[in-house]
Design a protein around this motif. Sequence first.
Motif, PDB file in Angstrom:
ATOM      1  N   MET A  76       1.056  -1.103   0.015  1.00 50.13           N
ATOM      2  CA  MET A  76      -0.061   0.043   0.087  1.00 50.13           C
ATOM      3  C   MET A  76       0.912   1.217  -0.066  1.00 50.13           C
ATOM      4  O   MET A  76       1.396   1.664   1.187  1.00 50.13           O
ATOM      5  CB  MET A  76      -0.981  -0.075   1.171  1.00 50.13           C
ATOM      6  N   TYR A  77       1.073   1.876  -1.188  1.00 52.90           N
ATOM      7  CA  TYR A  77       2.066   2.933  -1.374  1.00 52.90           C
ATOM      8  C   TYR A  77       1.580   4.068  -0.914  1.00 52.90           C
ATOM      9  O   TYR A  77       0.369   4.727  -1.268  1.00 52.90           O
ATOM     10  CB  TYR A  77       2.385   3.121  -2.811  1.00 52.90           C
ATOM     11  N   ASP A  78       2.163   4.768   0.183  1.00 47.07           N
ATOM     12  CA  ASP A  78       1.850   5.714   0.710  1.00 47.07           C
ATOM     13  C   ASP A  78       2.502   7.211   0.048  1.00 47.07           C
ATOM     14  O   ASP A  78       3.812   7.088  -0.026  1.00 47.07           O
ATOM     15  CB  ASP A  78       2.339   6.125   2.207  1.00 47.07           C
ATOM     16  N   GLU A  79       1.577   8.188  -0.460  1.00 50.34           N
ATOM     17  CA  GLU A  79       2.390   9.022  -1.346  1.00 50.34           C
ATOM     18  C   GLU A  79       3.121   9.994  -0.320  1.00 50.34           C
ATOM     19  O   GLU A  79       2.492  10.346   0.774  1.00 50.34           O
ATOM     20  CB  GLU A  79       1.167   9.819  -2.015  1.00 50.34           C
ATOM     21  N   PRO A  80       4.117  10.726  -0.992  1.00 48.04           N
ATOM     22  CA  PRO A  80       4.937  11.596  -0.082  1.00 48.04           C
ATOM     23  C   PRO A  80       3.984  13.020   0.207  1.00 48.04           C
ATOM     24  O   PRO A  80       3.592  13.286  -0.817  1.00 48.04           O
ATOM     25  CB  PRO A  80       6.350  11.857  -0.871  1.00 48.04           C
ATOM     26  N   GLU A  81       3.834  13.317   1.188  1.00 46.98           N
ATOM     27  CA  GLU A  81       3.109  14.690   1.507  1.00 46.98           C
ATOM     28  C   GLU A  81       3.857  15.745   1.132  1.00 46.98           C
ATOM     29  O   GLU A  81       3.388  16.975   0.700  1.00 46.98           O
ATOM     30  CB  GLU A  81       2.647  14.635   2.883  1.00 46.98           C
ATOM     31  N   ASP A  82       5.304  15.768   0.932  1.00 48.62           N
ATOM     32  CA  ASP A  82       6.030  16.910   0.767  1.00 48.62           C
ATOM     33  C   ASP A  82       6.825  17.019  -0.340  1.00 48.62           C
ATOM     34  O   ASP A  82       7.801  17.709  -0.635  1.00 48.62           O
ATOM     35  CB  ASP A  82       6.836  17.221   1.998  1.00 48.62           C
ATOM     36  N   SER A  83       6.515  16.343  -1.346  1.00 53.91           N
ATOM     37  CA  SER A  83       7.353  16.042  -2.481  1.00 53.91           C
ATOM     38  C   SER A  83       6.800  17.226  -3.456  1.00 53.91           C
ATOM     39  O   SER A  83       5.587  17.318  -3.676  1.00 53.91           O
ATOM     40  CB  SER A  83       7.099  14.725  -3.201  1.00 53.91           C
ATOM     41  N   ALA A  84       7.996  17.942  -4.290  1.00 54.52           N
ATOM     42  CA  ALA A  84       7.761  18.822  -4.914  1.00 54.52           C
ATOM     43  C   ALA A  84       7.292  18.188  -6.499  1.00 54.52           C
ATOM     44  O   ALA A  84       6.619  18.935  -7.247  1.00 54.52           O
ATOM     45  CB  ALA A  84       9.098  19.467  -5.203  1.00 54.52           C
ATOM     46  N   ASP A  85       7.692  16.922  -6.644  1.00 56.63           N
ATOM     47  CA  ASP A  85       7.194  16.066  -7.878  1.00 56.63           C
ATOM     48  C   ASP A  85       6.954  14.751  -7.477  1.00 56.63           C
ATOM     49  O   ASP A  85       7.322  14.069  -7.524  1.00 56.63           O
ATOM     50  CB  ASP A  85       8.338  16.181  -8.871  1.00 56.63           C
ATOM     51  N   PRO A  86       5.494  14.544  -7.108  1.00 59.09           N
ATOM     52  CA  PRO A  86       4.777  13.284  -6.355  1.00 59.09           C
ATOM     53  C   PRO A  86       4.756  12.359  -7.624  1.00 59.09           C
ATOM     54  O   PRO A  86       4.954  11.128  -7.625  1.00 59.09           O
ATOM     55  CB  PRO A  86       3.432  13.669  -5.943  1.00 59.09           C
ATOM     56  N   THR A  87       4.488  12.736  -8.782  1.00 59.72           N
ATOM     57  CA  THR A  87       4.459  11.748 -10.021  1.00 59.72           C
ATOM     58  C   THR A  87       5.979  10.956 -10.277  1.00 59.72           C
ATOM     59  O   THR A  87       6.006   9.659 -10.200  1.00 59.72           O
ATOM     60  CB  THR A  87       4.055  12.347 -11.237  1.00 59.72           C
ATOM     61  N   SER A  88       6.983  12.014 -10.230  1.00 59.33           N
ATOM     62  CA  SER A  88       8.228  11.163 -10.323  1.00 59.33           C
ATOM     63  C   SER A  88       8.482  10.379  -9.018  1.00 59.33           C
ATOM     64  O   SER A  88       9.150   9.376  -9.287  1.00 59.33           O
ATOM     65  CB  SER A  88       9.462  12.248 -10.607  1.00 59.33           C
ATOM     66  N   ALA A  89       8.290  10.835  -7.641  1.00 59.99           N
ATOM     67  CA  ALA A  89       8.502  10.083  -6.748  1.00 59.99           C
ATOM     68  C   ALA A  89       7.662   8.607  -6.791  1.00 59.99           C
ATOM     69  O   ALA A  89       8.246   7.807  -6.432  1.00 59.99           O
ATOM     70  CB  ALA A  89       7.958  11.055  -5.440  1.00 59.99           C
ATOM     71  N   ALA A  90       6.367   8.709  -7.336  1.00 61.33           N
ATOM     72  CA  ALA A  90       5.673   7.372  -7.377  1.00 61.33           C
ATOM     73  C   ALA A  90       6.308   6.448  -8.428  1.00 61.33           C
ATOM     74  O   ALA A  90       6.483   5.227  -8.171  1.00 61.33           O
ATOM     75  CB  ALA A  90       4.218   7.875  -7.730  1.00 61.33           C
ATOM     76  N   ILE A  91       6.539   7.050  -9.517  1.00 65.39           N
ATOM     77  CA  ILE A  91       7.227   6.086 -10.424  1.00 65.39           C
ATOM     78  C   ILE A  91       8.606   5.714 -10.154  1.00 65.39           C
ATOM     79  O   ILE A  91       8.790   4.429 -10.058  1.00 65.39           O
ATOM     80  CB  ILE A  91       7.753   7.073 -11.759  1.00 65.39           C
ATOM     81  N   SER A  92       9.390   6.456  -9.464  1.00 62.95           N
ATOM     82  CA  SER A  92      10.796   6.018  -8.756  1.00 62.95           C
ATOM     83  C   SER A  92      10.434   4.698  -7.888  1.00 62.95           C
ATOM     84  O   SER A  92      11.072   3.751  -7.608  1.00 62.95           O
ATOM     85  CB  SER A  92      11.359   6.897  -8.280  1.00 62.95           C
TER      86      SER A  92
END
Length: 125
Positions: A76-92
């Motif tokens: 269950m992937y928890d999205e980063p709350e403070d990411s400037a680029d959440p899409t890139s963070a999720a892909i990584s």
Amino acid sequence: MVLAAYEPWFGDSDHIDVGYSSHDRVVLAKQVEQAQNLGISAFVVDWYAKRKPFLDASFSLLQQVAADKNFKVALMYDEPEDSADPTSAAISALDYAYDQYIGPKATYRSAYLTYDGRRVIFLWP
């Protein structure tokens, strides 16, 4: 199929001490056995990718135990709350999950939860 949410943070210095660690294979095996006795088929595990190494290691150990016990696990992937680029963070993060836990080269891939033959990933929130 009955799924249960699983929090892997026990034993981490950032969390309350409850007397056991999610890095203890004996504890994990007992938790899986108890879940199976209750009719639970899989744990959906709270996961932050490499952002929280303790939790990532907990998932890895739980997947190993699950493979030994004919049990299933899913991220269950928890999205980063403070990411400037959440899409890139999720892909990584999901690329990492594919390599380590889900893809054809993942050692304990057999324990990963599937639906209609496809690996399942949950997203939070």
